[in-house]
Design a protein around this motif. Structure first.
Motif, PDB file in Angstrom:
ATOM      1  N   ARG A 140      68.558  72.911  23.569  1.00  0.00           N
ATOM      2  CA  ARG A 140      67.223  72.577  24.057  1.00  0.00           C
ATOM      3  C   ARG A 140      66.350  73.811  24.245  1.00  0.00           C
ATOM      4  NH1 ARG A 140      65.982  68.489  22.184  1.00  0.00           N
ATOM      5  NH2 ARG A 140      64.234  68.288  23.629  1.00  0.00           N
ATOM      6  N   GLY A 141      66.793  74.934  23.707  1.00  0.00           N
ATOM      7  CA  GLY A 141      65.988  76.145  23.738  1.00  0.00           C
ATOM      8  C   GLY A 141      65.110  76.223  22.501  1.00  0.00           C
ATOM      9  N   THR A 142      63.984  76.924  22.622  1.00  0.00           N
ATOM     10  CA  THR A 142      63.083  77.108  21.493  1.00  0.00           C
ATOM     11  C   THR A 142      63.395  78.444  20.824  1.00  0.00           C
ATOM     12  OG1 THR A 142      61.324  75.865  22.593  1.00  0.00           O
ATOM     13  CG2 THR A 142      60.677  77.281  20.758  1.00  0.00           C
ATOM     14  N   PRO A 143      63.717  78.444  19.514  1.00  0.00           N
ATOM     15  CA  PRO A 143      64.017  79.697  18.827  1.00  0.00           C
ATOM     16  C   PRO A 143      62.758  80.373  18.296  1.00  0.00           C
ATOM     17  CG  PRO A 143      64.565  77.847  17.403  1.00  0.00           C
ATOM     18  CD  PRO A 143      64.022  77.266  18.679  1.00  0.00           C
ATOM     19  N   TYR A 144      62.731  81.679  18.434  1.00  0.00           N
ATOM     20  CA  TYR A 144      61.669  82.502  17.869  1.00  0.00           C
ATOM     21  C   TYR A 144      62.337  83.592  17.034  1.00  0.00           C
ATOM     22  CZ  TYR A 144      58.542  80.434  21.386  1.00  0.00           C
ATOM     23  OH  TYR A 144      57.819  79.560  22.171  1.00  0.00           O
ATOM     24  N   GLY A 145      61.703  83.956  15.928  1.00  0.00           N
ATOM     25  CA  GLY A 145      62.281  84.985  15.084  1.00  0.00           C
ATOM     26  C   GLY A 145      61.219  85.823  14.419  1.00  0.00           C
ATOM     27  N   LEU A 146      61.639  86.962  13.930  1.00  0.00           N
ATOM     28  CA  LEU A 146      60.754  87.871  13.201  1.00  0.00           C
ATOM     29  C   LEU A 146      60.871  87.556  11.714  1.00  0.00           C
ATOM     30  CD1 LEU A 146      58.851  90.318  13.339  1.00  0.00           C
ATOM     31  CD2 LEU A 146      60.867  91.791  13.207  1.00  0.00           C
ATOM     32  N   ARG A 147      59.753  87.222  11.072  1.00  0.00           N
ATOM     33  CA  ARG A 147      59.746  86.870   9.659  1.00  0.00           C
ATOM     34  C   ARG A 147      58.764  87.752   8.897  1.00  0.00           C
ATOM     35  NH1 ARG A 147      61.289  83.009   6.154  1.00  0.00           N
ATOM     36  NH2 ARG A 147      62.359  81.780   7.760  1.00  0.00           N
ATOM     37  N   CYS A 148      59.092  88.000   7.637  1.00  0.00           N
ATOM     38  CA  CYS A 148      58.209  88.768   6.758  1.00  0.00           C
ATOM     39  C   CYS A 148      57.853  87.921   5.548  1.00  0.00           C
ATOM     40  CB  CYS A 148      58.899  90.061   6.310  1.00  0.00           C
ATOM     41  SG  CYS A 148      57.916  91.038   5.144  1.00  0.00           S
ATOM     42  N   HIS A 149      56.566  87.764   5.302  1.00  0.00           N
ATOM     43  CA  HIS A 149      56.077  87.113   4.087  1.00  0.00           C
ATOM     44  C   HIS A 149      55.672  88.184   3.085  1.00  0.00           C
ATOM     45  CE1 HIS A 149      56.328  83.115   5.515  1.00  0.00           C
ATOM     46  NE2 HIS A 149      55.153  82.999   6.107  1.00  0.00           N
ATOM     47  N   VAL A 150      55.963  87.927   1.831  1.00  0.00           N
ATOM     48  CA  VAL A 150      55.471  88.765   0.737  1.00  0.00           C
ATOM     49  C   VAL A 150      54.296  88.027   0.113  1.00  0.00           C
ATOM     50  CG1 VAL A 150      56.021  89.894  -1.444  1.00  0.00           C
ATOM     51  CG2 VAL A 150      57.775  89.695   0.331  1.00  0.00           C
ATOM     52  N   LEU A 151      53.128  88.666   0.071  1.00  0.00           N
ATOM     53  CA  LEU A 151      51.908  88.026  -0.406  1.00  0.00           C
ATOM     54  C   LEU A 151      51.569  88.502  -1.814  1.00  0.00           C
ATOM     55  CD1 LEU A 151      49.732  88.378   2.836  1.00  0.00           C
ATOM     56  CD2 LEU A 151      51.366  86.564   2.246  1.00  0.00           C
ATOM     57  N   ASP A 152      51.053  87.596  -2.631  1.00  0.00           N
ATOM     58  CA  ASP A 152      50.610  87.985  -3.971  1.00  0.00           C
ATOM     59  C   ASP A 152      49.182  88.502  -3.921  1.00  0.00           C
ATOM     60  OD1 ASP A 152      48.959  85.751  -3.773  1.00  0.00           O
ATOM     61  OD2 ASP A 152      50.189  84.493  -5.081  1.00  0.00           O
ATOM     62  N   ASP A 153      48.585  88.747  -5.085  1.00  0.00           N
ATOM     63  CA  ASP A 153      47.241  89.332  -5.132  1.00  0.00           C
ATOM     64  C   ASP A 153      46.176  88.412  -4.567  1.00  0.00           C
ATOM     65  OD1 ASP A 153      48.331  91.558  -6.328  1.00  0.00           O
ATOM     66  OD2 ASP A 153      47.927  90.876  -8.380  1.00  0.00           O
ATOM     67  N   GLN A 154      46.465  87.107  -4.521  1.00  0.00           N
ATOM     68  CA  GLN A 154      45.507  86.143  -3.956  1.00  0.00           C
ATOM     69  C   GLN A 154      45.776  85.865  -2.473  1.00  0.00           C
ATOM     70  OE1 GLN A 154      47.016  85.392  -7.159  1.00  0.00           O
ATOM     71  NE2 GLN A 154      45.186  86.471  -7.915  1.00  0.00           N
TER      72      GLN A 154
END
Length: 315
Positions: A174-188
């Motif tokens: 019943r805990g809420t998970p939080y995490g560090l995420r990295c997105h790789v973005l394209d030229d758009q």
């Protein structure tokens, strides 16, 4: 949608407003404190190697699909038995309809079996770990596996989009998970690939409360450790407490029970009760974590990423 080892991630889309709001900028301090929260595999004068979010929770998927697999097999066997032993005095359209229903039921069971086998493969007979490497010399980030790639994801540090990701509540704790995420973005500016970094945090309290906010802020501390390392190398950060990469049941137990300390530190009566109630379950998860590690192989970085001579902090 692509699977990154923890969740399905939607790719080829623009960033959401929530992701933009939760962004952690690589050119701006995220915290006055720095720590890896027991998520570093190794650090040397060229690169820092961290876990992804899935490393600690390994064994949970195995547990769930091991429970579901026998049920799925029973569906298939039951449907086959019913087709081989049709009810007496049933003929014509009625028998055809019954057989068609059983065929659909059997196909559903077969699909469930395949899903279970897929889930078990995510943690068994695969890689022992999914490392994320930060090279401060080349200013590149490399993820061994992630959503949108079959091999290594590489992105320049200055172009990586990091943010704190909030996931739905854990149905067990019943805990809420939080995490560090990295997105790789394209030229758009669309999300082309994605991966998680470091250790996830859990809180029963909402992040708008002081206690919940302080726990979620631990992800800022993790990111600040990475940011300072990338800007100044190993001399800019304290020596981290390294996660052992040796495969053993003892090491798996350390990972499984480490969240207990954080939940107990909240001083929440519900959290404290859950820690003790879930101990047998966590022991089973630790055992499944160990089995998954034992059946898997060590990751090997491509030669061009692993070529730089370094002075190792860990042999």
């Amino acid at each position: 949608m692509a699977w990154d080892g923890t969740y399905w991630v939607k790719l080829r889309r623009q960033l959401t407003d929530e992701e933009k709001t939760r962004q952690l900028r690589v050119d701006r301090s995220a915290s006055t404190r720095v720590k890896t929260d027991y998520s570093a595999f190794a650090m040397n004068d060229a690169w820092l190697e961290l876990t992804n979010n899935a490393y600690v929770q390994r064994g949970i998927l195995t547990y769930g699909f091991l429970m579901l697999l026998p049920v799925s097999i029973m569906f298939v066997c039951g449907a086959i038995w019913a087709m081989r032993n049709p009810p007496p005095n049933t003929h014509g359209a009625e028998l055809t309809f019954a057989m068609a229903f059983m065929v659909c039921f059997m196909l559903f069971g077969c699909c469930m079996v395949l899903v279970c086998l897929w889930g078990l493969h995510q943690e068994n007979f695969t890689w022992t770990r999914i490392p994320i490497r930060f090279n401060h010399r080349t200013r590149m980030v490399h993820a061994f596996r992630g959503a949108g790639a079959k091999g290594v994801i590489s992105v320049p540090w200055d172009k990586a989009f990091f943010f704190i990701e909030k996931r739905p509540k854990d149905p067990i704790s019943r805990g809420t998970p939080y995490g560090l995420r990295c997105h790789v973005l394209d030229d758009q500016g669309r999300v082309s690939q994605s991966f998680t970094v470091g250790r996830r945090v859990y809180t029963i309290d909402d992040e708008t409360t002081e206690n919940g906010r302080s726990i979620v802020h631990e992800l800022n501390d993790q990111f600040e450790f990475i940011r300072r390392y990338m800007e100044g190398g190993p001399s800019a950060v304290p020596a981290p407490d390294l996660v052992p990469i040796e495969v053993s049941l003892s090491n798996s137990c350390k990972l499984a029970f480490r969240n207990d300390k954080a939940l107990l530190a909240e001083g929440n009566v519900v959290a404290t009760a859950l820690v003790w109630v879930l101990k047998p379950f966590l022991m089973l998860i630790a055992l499944l974590h160990y089995i998954g590690m034992r059946t898997s192989r060590e990751p090997v970085w491509p030669a061009d990423i692993d070529a730089s001579p370094v002075s190792m902090a860990r042999a």
